[in-house]
Design a protein around this motif. Sequence first.
Motif, short mmCIF file in Angstrom:
data_model
loop_
_atom_site.label_atom_id
_atom_site.label_comp_id
_atom_site.label_asym_id
_atom_site.label_seq_id
_atom_site.Cartn_x
_atom_site.Cartn_y
_atom_site.Cartn_z
N LEU A 25 0.81 -1.22 0.00
CA LEU A 25 0.00 0.00 0.00
C LEU A 25 0.85 1.27 0.00
O LEU A 25 0.33 2.36 -0.10
CB LEU A 25 -0.90 0.02 1.24
N ARG A 26 2.14 1.09 0.15
CA ARG A 26 3.02 2.25 0.32
C ARG A 26 4.11 2.26 -0.73
O ARG A 26 4.38 1.24 -1.36
CB ARG A 26 3.71 2.18 1.69
N GLY A 27 4.76 3.40 -0.85
CA GLY A 27 5.96 3.46 -1.69
C GLY A 27 7.16 2.98 -0.88
O GLY A 27 7.06 2.80 0.33
N GLU A 28 8.28 2.83 -1.54
CA GLU A 28 9.50 2.36 -0.88
C GLU A 28 9.96 3.33 0.21
O GLU A 28 10.37 2.93 1.30
CB GLU A 28 10.64 2.18 -1.90
N PHE A 29 9.91 4.61 -0.09
CA PHE A 29 10.42 5.60 0.87
C PHE A 29 9.45 5.80 2.04
O PHE A 29 9.85 6.13 3.14
CB PHE A 29 10.73 6.94 0.19
N GLN A 30 8.17 5.55 1.75
CA GLN A 30 7.17 5.60 2.82
C GLN A 30 7.43 4.44 3.79
O GLN A 30 7.34 4.61 5.01
CB GLN A 30 5.78 5.47 2.21
N ARG A 31 7.79 3.30 3.25
CA ARG A 31 8.12 2.18 4.11
C ARG A 31 9.34 2.51 4.97
O ARG A 31 9.37 2.21 6.16
CB ARG A 31 8.37 0.91 3.27
N ASP A 32 10.33 3.17 4.37
CA ASP A 32 11.49 3.61 5.16
C ASP A 32 11.07 4.52 6.30
O ASP A 32 11.46 4.33 7.44
CB ASP A 32 12.48 4.39 4.27
N ARG A 33 10.26 5.52 5.96
CA ARG A 33 9.82 6.48 6.96
C ARG A 33 9.10 5.77 8.11
O ARG A 33 9.34 6.03 9.28
CB ARG A 33 8.91 7.53 6.31
N ASP A 34 8.22 4.82 7.75
CA ASP A 34 7.45 4.12 8.77
C ASP A 34 8.36 3.26 9.66
O ASP A 34 8.17 3.18 10.87
CB ASP A 34 6.36 3.27 8.11
N ARG A 35 9.34 2.62 9.05
CA ARG A 35 10.27 1.79 9.84
C ARG A 35 11.07 2.65 10.82
O ARG A 35 11.35 2.24 11.94
CB ARG A 35 11.24 1.04 8.92
N ILE A 36 11.43 3.83 10.39
CA ILE A 36 12.17 4.75 11.26
C ILE A 36 11.30 5.14 12.46
O ILE A 36 11.74 5.10 13.60
CB ILE A 36 12.62 5.99 10.45
N ILE A 37 10.04 5.47 12.19
CA ILE A 37 9.15 5.89 13.28
C ILE A 37 8.90 4.74 14.27
O ILE A 37 8.78 4.97 15.46
CB ILE A 37 7.83 6.44 12.70
N HIS A 38 8.89 3.50 13.78
CA HIS A 38 8.67 2.35 14.67
C HIS A 38 9.94 1.90 15.40
O HIS A 38 9.87 0.99 16.22
CB HIS A 38 8.14 1.16 13.87
N SER A 39 11.08 2.51 15.10
CA SER A 39 12.33 2.00 15.69
C SER A 39 12.48 2.41 17.15
O SER A 39 11.90 3.40 17.60
CB SER A 39 13.53 2.50 14.88
N ASN A 40 13.27 1.63 17.89
CA ASN A 40 13.57 1.98 19.28
C ASN A 40 14.37 3.27 19.35
O ASN A 40 14.16 4.11 20.22
CB ASN A 40 14.40 0.88 19.95
#
Length: 382
Positions: A25-40
């Motif tokens: 549902l997302r673009g590649e960079f959106q996935r990056d952004r989301d992974r960053i926000i979910h990181s410790n």
Amino acid sequence: MNLAVYAAQDERSRGRQFSEPAPHLRGEFQRDRDRIIHSNAFRRLVYKTQVFVNHEGDLYRTRITHSMEVAQIGRTIARALALHETLTEAICLAHDLGHTPFGHAGQDALNECMREYGGFEHNLQSLRVVDLLEERYADFPGLNLTFETREGILKHCSAQNARNLGELGLRFIERRQPGLEAQLANLADAIAYNNHDVDDGLRAGLLDIDALREVSLFGREYADVVARYPSLTGRRLVHETIRRMIDRVVRDVVAASAARLADAGPPSIEAVRAETAPLIVMSDAVREEHLELKRFLNTHLYRHYRVLRMTNKARKVLRELFEVFMQDIDLLPDEHREAAANAERQHEKSGRARVVADYVAGMTDRYAIVEHRRLFSPGERS
Ligand code: MG
């Protein structure tokens, strides 16, 4: 929205270190952004210092609010220049993930401790966090971000370290540029801290408004606000001034960069990367004013005796934490002790030092203070 030909494109990303199916549902960079926000590491930024140690007051910027301000300035400029807004946001949110506790004082102290073991650079540490230290996914270490996000996170890097980074390090050796979104995140960072440090410095009572009025960027907007709203005082006067300062610089970056881009006319992101100088820039006049403000903050805020007292304590805390763990890795919590022992088998003492540095760098301000007390105060629970 249509992206410019020289913007980064999801479909043409240079990809990830471990290949993965495309997101649904997302673009590649959106996935990056989301992974960053979910990181410790991202959550820990809440309790890391920008200038003021985290427990000094609830209204000061921390690294997380700083990163969010950088991201929103970055997004505005990206959109105005038809660059990739989400990639810009991802880079901005991740740019300080590797920062030590206690701001620059912490980074300097750790770099000093690591001198014999390859040094410590916070940009490189941010990359290490997203490439290696985050443990979340079954199929790969780190967050497995795209090349474009990683290239943006690594703002600076010594030639020596660059040689160990493969494709990502090449531009530091060949003196070429990263993509425009990375260049933009870099400027957004400088715009954000210059302005919010004025705000925090005034709030803390460390900066004097009359002295600030002598600084062109501040003085001009301040005079303008006073002329328009003669009865305005206090916080509202300060905020009205700062919002105009940000607006002025942001508009300048958009205009100066648009002119530079029109001139160079790069047909693709690869052409941008081949350039020898950045294409996202401030005009000469505004860059000069921006530097004037930076110098002012250096003298009046970052070198204020109250800030220096705090940074002096911070340096001592980090140094002592590093030294005590280097002397005896058995004092480290289990998982870090195991990692230190493994690294030492492979790389001897510098392996141990790197794991200790990772542990110390990952601490928040308050965790470092508590951990220091636990190790050095006999009356404290261990
Ligand atoms: Mg920053």
